[in-house]
Write a protein that holds these residues in place. Structure first.
Motif, PDB file in Angstrom:
ATOM      1  N   THR A  58       0.797  -1.337   0.058  1.00  0.00           N
ATOM      2  CA  THR A  58       0.052   0.134  -0.002  1.00  0.00           C
ATOM      3  C   THR A  58       0.846   1.160   0.125  1.00  0.00           C
ATOM      4  OG1 THR A  58      -1.744  -1.025   1.229  1.00  0.00           O
ATOM      5  CG2 THR A  58      -1.992   1.173   1.285  1.00  0.00           C
ATOM      6  N   PHE A  59       2.027   1.152   0.854  1.00  0.00           N
ATOM      7  CA  PHE A  59       3.080   2.320   0.731  1.00  0.00           C
ATOM      8  C   PHE A  59       3.503   2.623  -0.802  1.00  0.00           C
ATOM      9  CE2 PHE A  59       7.397   4.063   1.525  1.00  0.00           C
ATOM     10  CZ  PHE A  59       6.987   5.232   2.088  1.00  0.00           C
ATOM     11  N   GLN A  69       1.973   1.176  -8.006  1.00  0.00           N
ATOM     12  CA  GLN A  69       1.425   0.038  -7.569  1.00  0.00           C
ATOM     13  C   GLN A  69       0.781  -0.744  -8.986  1.00  0.00           C
ATOM     14  OE1 GLN A  69      -2.446   0.708  -5.726  1.00  0.00           O
ATOM     15  NE2 GLN A  69      -2.495  -1.456  -4.801  1.00  0.00           N
ATOM     16  N   SER A  70       0.662  -0.034 -10.027  1.00  0.00           N
ATOM     17  CA  SER A  70       0.529  -0.781 -11.401  1.00  0.00           C
ATOM     18  C   SER A  70       1.904  -1.671 -11.831  1.00  0.00           C
ATOM     19  CB  SER A  70       0.119   0.138 -12.162  1.00  0.00           C
ATOM     20  OG  SER A  70       0.859   1.050 -12.758  1.00  0.00           O
ATOM     21  N   ASP A  71       2.886  -0.988 -11.478  1.00  0.00           N
ATOM     22  CA  ASP A  71       4.092  -1.798 -11.786  1.00  0.00           C
ATOM     23  C   ASP A  71       4.761  -2.714 -10.644  1.00  0.00           C
ATOM     24  OD1 ASP A  71       4.735  -0.447 -14.443  1.00  0.00           O
ATOM     25  OD2 ASP A  71       4.563   1.283 -13.010  1.00  0.00           O
ATOM     26  N   LEU A 113       9.724  -4.470  -9.266  1.00  0.00           N
ATOM     27  CA  LEU A 113       8.837  -3.482 -10.125  1.00  0.00           C
ATOM     28  C   LEU A 113       9.279  -3.980 -11.411  1.00  0.00           C
ATOM     29  CD1 LEU A 113       9.085  -0.167  -8.497  1.00  0.00           C
ATOM     30  CD2 LEU A 113       7.164  -1.700  -8.316  1.00  0.00           C
ATOM     31  N   SER A 114       8.100  -3.681 -12.478  1.00  0.00           N
ATOM     32  CA  SER A 114       8.152  -4.174 -13.828  1.00  0.00           C
ATOM     33  C   SER A 114       9.433  -3.443 -14.709  1.00  0.00           C
ATOM     34  CB  SER A 114       6.921  -4.179 -14.528  1.00  0.00           C
ATOM     35  OG  SER A 114       6.446  -2.689 -14.528  1.00  0.00           O
ATOM     36  N   THR A 115       9.645  -2.075 -14.303  1.00  0.00           N
ATOM     37  CA  THR A 115      10.605  -1.263 -15.215  1.00  0.00           C
ATOM     38  C   THR A 115      11.511  -0.585 -14.375  1.00  0.00           C
ATOM     39  OG1 THR A 115       8.883   0.408 -15.084  1.00  0.00           O
ATOM     40  CG2 THR A 115       8.863  -1.018 -16.878  1.00  0.00           C
ATOM     41  N   ALA A 116      12.585  -0.073 -14.924  1.00  0.00           N
ATOM     42  CA  ALA A 116      13.531   0.687 -14.195  1.00  0.00           C
ATOM     43  C   ALA A 116      12.976   1.986 -13.967  1.00  0.00           C
ATOM     44  CB  ALA A 116      14.772   0.719 -15.120  1.00  0.00           C
ATOM     45  N   GLU A 117      12.188   2.547 -14.924  1.00  0.00           N
ATOM     46  CA  GLU A 117      11.414   3.909 -14.708  1.00  0.00           C
ATOM     47  C   GLU A 117      10.547   3.763 -13.316  1.00  0.00           C
ATOM     48  OE1 GLU A 117      11.527   2.258 -17.504  1.00  0.00           O
ATOM     49  OE2 GLU A 117      12.980   3.436 -18.829  1.00  0.00           O
ATOM     50  N   ALA A 118       9.973   2.659 -13.426  1.00  0.00           N
ATOM     51  CA  ALA A 118       9.250   2.667 -12.008  1.00  0.00           C
ATOM     52  C   ALA A 118       9.973   2.784 -10.914  1.00  0.00           C
ATOM     53  CB  ALA A 118       8.094   1.395 -12.357  1.00  0.00           C
TER      54      ALA A 118
END
Length: 324
Positions: free
Chosen positions: A46-47, A52-54, A82-87
């Motif tokens: 939640t934090f 959250q989508s990644d 997380l799915s991407t480095a940007e995220a």
């Protein structure tokens, strides 16, 4: 059971060993440190709402206490994949130093295990052989040798030197080269007598007691051209108060000093002092302006001080005139 006290701040590189292994998951991991013991994986997820989508996975590291009847608890840190480095970078910028469950969370991009191993090896390689802690126990290979920084021969030499205590060199007694030198050299008794004479402190010459000056007789010496003697002062007047008496009357003051007794704490005033006004003109002005002035119920006396020579070092010292 009540909630345990907050965990101490930890970072990824300084985290303590735990029983739960970190799961290798695909994606880009973000380290979350300084978590409260009460923070759960759901709370950590939640934090990380800004990304959250990644989120691929959330893991709070659990430590086993190793004692019976004491359940495992959070180690105070965890990881979010997380799915991407940007995220991952966005999570660091948005959440680092933000508060969660009463703790300021440390959020940073986790280092790959290969990079951490490489940094550890580089740190070990930089350590110089021969420093404290780098020598091995006899029969074992030193850390420097294991890293290729020292040969086995050097390591063995360092170990032997550490094992052997250093021996103190004994100074041999020098013998006289000739009979004449032997005759001139002091005997053992003479040498001990000389040593004892050096140890014995020289007795100090007693100071000649100063004979008190008869009442009404002027002191021997030359009148000061800048110093004034001020008498009949109240015992509560200090140096600053004495200086203020003159400055308030428009007299320039170079220095002002109350004479105090040599004993007692604090040392009490003797009721008189000396004021340096810098010159003869100021002396005259001060005598005319302040002689007989009532200060605290006392009529003060202002006189020109007399420089009397001292017996011990022939220096001149300002002295009160006889008529004071």
């Amino acid at each position: 059971m009540s909630e345990a006290p907050s965990a101490a701040p930890v970072t990824e590189n300084g985290a303590t060993p735990v029983t739960q292994e970190k799961q290798e998951v695909p994606g880009f991991k973000v380290f979350a440190g300084n978590l409260a013991y009460s923070t759960t994986e759901e709370g950590l997820k939640t934090f990380f709402a800004p990304v959250q989508s990644d989120i691929l996975s959330v893991q709070v590291i659990i430590r086993n206490s190793g004692r019976e009847n004491v359940p495992p608890r959070s180690a105070g840190y965890g990881f979010v994949a997380l799915s991407t480095a940007e995220a991952a970078q966005k999570a660091v910028e948005a959440l680092d130093k933000k508060e969660l469950d009463g703790r300021q969370v440390i959020v940073e991009v986790a280092k790959p295990s290969e990079q951490k191993e490489k940094e550890k090896k580089e740190k070990k390689a930089k350590r110089k052989p021969g420093r404290r802690g780098s020598k091995a126990v006899p029969g074992e290979v030193s850390e420097a040798e294991a890293n290729g920084d020292a040969t086995k021969a050097e390591a063995a030499a360092g170990t032997d030197e550490a094992a052997k205590p250093k021996k103190k060199k004994k100074k041999a007694a020098k013998k006289p080269k000739t009979e004449a030198a032997a005759a001139a050299a002091p005997t053992e008794g003479e040498a001990s007598a000389t040593t004892e004479a050096k140890k014995t402190p020289r007795p100090r010459k007693p100071k000649t007691p100063r004979v008190p000056r008869p009442a009404g007789e002027d002191p021997v010496g030359e009148q000061s051209k800048s110093m004034l003697f001020v008498a009949n002062l109240g015992f509560n007047i200090d140096d600053a108060g004495l200086s203020a008496l003159f400055t308030d009357a428009g007299i320039k003051v170079v220095s002002a000093r109350i004479v105090r007794r040599r004993w007692g704490q604090p040392r009490k005033s003797k009721g008189y002092g000396f004021v340096d006004v810098g010159g003869e003109e100021e002396q005259k002005k001060a005598i005319e302006a302040l002689t007989g002035k009532d200060v605290g119920g006392r009529a003060i006396a202002v006189k020109i001080a007399v420089n009397t020579p001292r017996d011990d070092d022939d220096e001149e010292k300002p002295t009160a005139p006889a008529t004071a």
